[in-house]
Design an enzyme around this catalytic site. Structure first.
Site, PDB file in Angstrom:
ATOM      1  CG  ASP A  81     139.563 -34.282 -29.054  1.00 31.03           C
ATOM      2  OD1 ASP A  81     139.035 -34.264 -30.178  1.00 31.03           O
ATOM      3  OD2 ASP A  81     138.914 -34.281 -27.987  1.00 31.03           O
ATOM      4  CG  ASP A 103     137.327 -27.558 -33.738  1.00 29.52           C
ATOM      5  OD1 ASP A 103     136.635 -27.065 -34.657  1.00 29.52           O
ATOM      6  OD2 ASP A 103     136.899 -27.695 -32.582  1.00 29.52           O
ATOM      7  CD  GLU A 133     133.336 -29.930 -34.921  1.00 29.72           C
ATOM      8  OE1 GLU A 133     134.273 -30.370 -34.239  1.00 29.72           O
ATOM      9  OE2 GLU A 133     132.332 -29.401 -34.438  1.00 29.72           O
ATOM     10  CG  HIS A 181     132.164 -31.197 -26.562  1.00 30.36           C
ATOM     11  ND1 HIS A 181     132.326 -30.267 -27.559  1.00 30.36           N
ATOM     12  CD2 HIS A 181     132.820 -32.304 -26.984  1.00 30.36           C
ATOM     13  CE1 HIS A 181     133.054 -30.793 -28.534  1.00 30.36           C
ATOM     14  NE2 HIS A 181     133.359 -32.028 -28.212  1.00 30.36           N
ATOM     15  CG  HIS A 209     133.563 -34.387 -31.473  1.00 31.50           C
ATOM     16  ND1 HIS A 209     134.716 -33.907 -30.910  1.00 31.50           N
ATOM     17  CD2 HIS A 209     133.892 -34.850 -32.696  1.00 31.50           C
ATOM     18  CE1 HIS A 209     135.708 -34.066 -31.767  1.00 31.50           C
ATOM     19  NE2 HIS A 209     135.238 -34.630 -32.868  1.00 31.50           N
ATOM     20  N   GLY A 210     131.140 -35.465 -28.051  1.00 27.75           N
ATOM     21  CA  GLY A 210     130.184 -35.437 -26.944  1.00 27.75           C
ATOM     22  C   GLY A 210     129.572 -36.814 -26.739  1.00 27.75           C
ATOM     23  N   GLY A 211     130.396 -37.844 -26.895  1.00 34.94           N
ATOM     24  CA  GLY A 211     129.880 -39.222 -26.893  1.00 34.94           C
ATOM     25  C   GLY A 211     129.491 -39.755 -25.532  1.00 34.94           C
ATOM     26  CG  ASN A 231     135.948 -37.742 -30.198  1.00 36.40           C
ATOM     27  OD1 ASN A 231     136.215 -38.712 -30.894  1.00 36.40           O
ATOM     28  ND2 ASN A 231     136.493 -36.558 -30.399  1.00 36.40           N
ATOM     29  CB  THR A 234     132.063 -35.313 -19.610  1.00 37.05           C
ATOM     30  OG1 THR A 234     132.619 -34.344 -20.497  1.00 37.05           O
ATOM     31  CG2 THR A 234     131.580 -34.602 -18.359  1.00 37.05           C
TER      32      THR A 234
HETATM   33  P1  13P Z   1     132.332 -35.679 -23.779  1.00 33.85           P
HETATM   34  O1  13P Z   1     133.306 -35.188 -22.761  1.00 33.85           O
HETATM   35  O2  13P Z   1     131.045 -34.940 -23.758  1.00 33.85           O
HETATM   36  O3  13P Z   1     132.145 -37.175 -23.714  1.00 33.85           O
HETATM   37  O4  13P Z   1     132.955 -35.356 -25.218  1.00 33.85           O
HETATM   38  C1  13P Z   1     134.243 -35.766 -25.528  1.00 33.85           C
HETATM   39  C2  13P Z   1     134.637 -35.198 -26.843  1.00 33.85           C
HETATM   40  O5  13P Z   1     133.839 -35.010 -27.723  1.00 33.85           O
HETATM   41  C3  13P Z   1     136.060 -34.876 -27.034  1.00 33.85           C
HETATM   42  O6  13P Z   1     136.304 -34.344 -28.296  1.00 33.85           O
END
Ligand code: 13P
Length: 282
Positions: A81, A103, A133, A181, A209-211, A231, A234
């Site tokens: 990633d 990336d 991306e 993220h 991303h930032g899912g 993705n 967190t």
């Molecule tokens: P989060 O940690 O915000 O869920 O994002 C994960 C991510 O996008 C990894 O590429």
């Protein structure tokens, strides 16, 4: 069984669902995610982010990820990633990773295309898949939770995305449309019309991303509009930490393996909830 990105993306397109792509910088998160994938018999992606190198070296966790994927009784793609250097991507491929993200989102369009093409050539030698991306994903510490740090210009431009995909022929494209993220400090405001247009023009599987931290309704709409890989990290990691903290505070005599067991179960539950939405599991 270990499979590449193309295989899990074609499953997602066929079933109009999104594949969960979970960052797994430790054995605990690998176990949590694979348990759910095996329970619900769905393909999944486990990922190591270059930014986690200081938390867990690729050379240590990489072979463990590959081994767990090989032993799983569902298709598992092992993904690098946010690879920012071609050397790091090559190292992952040599360890047996079946997918990588290059990336170059912070570079100029021309530089991003040039480096992505090098990454495409590299992954193809290994029979692996490639994600790239266009547009910049803010992190919640960089700006607002609407990803508006620096203005909407950081969102992916559909026409630019189309040109990028035509030139690079990547297997999946990460698009910026309002997710960030990390922890959301306000409710995300996703630009679904943008994601629909990007899908229409590029026709490739799109990546959110930032899912983690996105609502159930927003996952469902994003998938309807063409998101095929989500993705997620967190909020799962935070659940593991909460469980560890609660256990340590609840009684005396807690041993480290008790903490690990509690954290795995908390991360499993959190990712189970997310996966039920991603794969439309009743
Ligand atoms: P989060 O940690 O915000 O869920 O994002 C994960 C991510 O996008 C990894 O590429």
């Amino acid at each position: 069984m270990l499979v590449n990105l193309q295989e899990v993306m074609s499953y997602a397109e066929k079933n109009r669902c999104a594949i969960g792509a979970f960052n797994t910088p430790n054995l605990e998160s690998i176990l949590a995610v694979l348990k759910n994938a095996e329970t619900y018999k769905v393909p999944v992606i486990i990922a190591h982010a270059q930014v986690h190198e200081s938390v867990m070296p690729l050379e240590t966790i990489g072979p463990i990820m590959v081994l767990c994927a090989q032993k799983a009784n569902v298709p598992v793609c092992v993904h690098l990633d946010h690879g920012e250097s071609l050397e790091y991507i090559e190292k992952a491929l040599e360890l047996g990773f079946t997918s990588a993200m290059y990336d170059g989102s912070k570079l100029s369009f021309e530089e991003n295309v040039e480096n992505t093409l090098k990454a495409v050539k590299m992954v193809r030698k290994f029979g692996a898949g490639i994600e790239a991306e266009i547009g910049v994903m803010a992190s919640s510490t960089e700006g607002s939770s609407e990803g508006t740090a620096g203005g909407k210009s950081i969102y992916t431009d559909p026409e630019v995305a189309q040109k990028f995909v035509e030139l690079t022929k990547v297997d999946a494209l990460a698009a910026s449309f309002g997710t960030v993220h990390g922890i959301y400090t306000e409710k995300p405001n996703l630009d679904f019309a943008r994601i629909e247009r990007i899908k229409e023009l590029t026709k490739v599987p799109l990546v959110m991303h930032g899912g983690s931290g996105v609502s159930r309704e927003d996952y469902i709409t994003s998938i309807e509009k063409g998101i095929r890989k989500i993705n997620y990290y967190t909020y799962m990691a935070r659940e593991g930490a909460f469980a560890a903290k609660d256990l340590v505070n609840s009684k005396d005599g807690v041993l480290f393996h008790d903490i690990v067991t509690a954290a795995v179960e908390a991360m499993r539950k959190d990712t189970e909830n997310a996966m039920k939405v991603f794969y439309n599991i009743p």
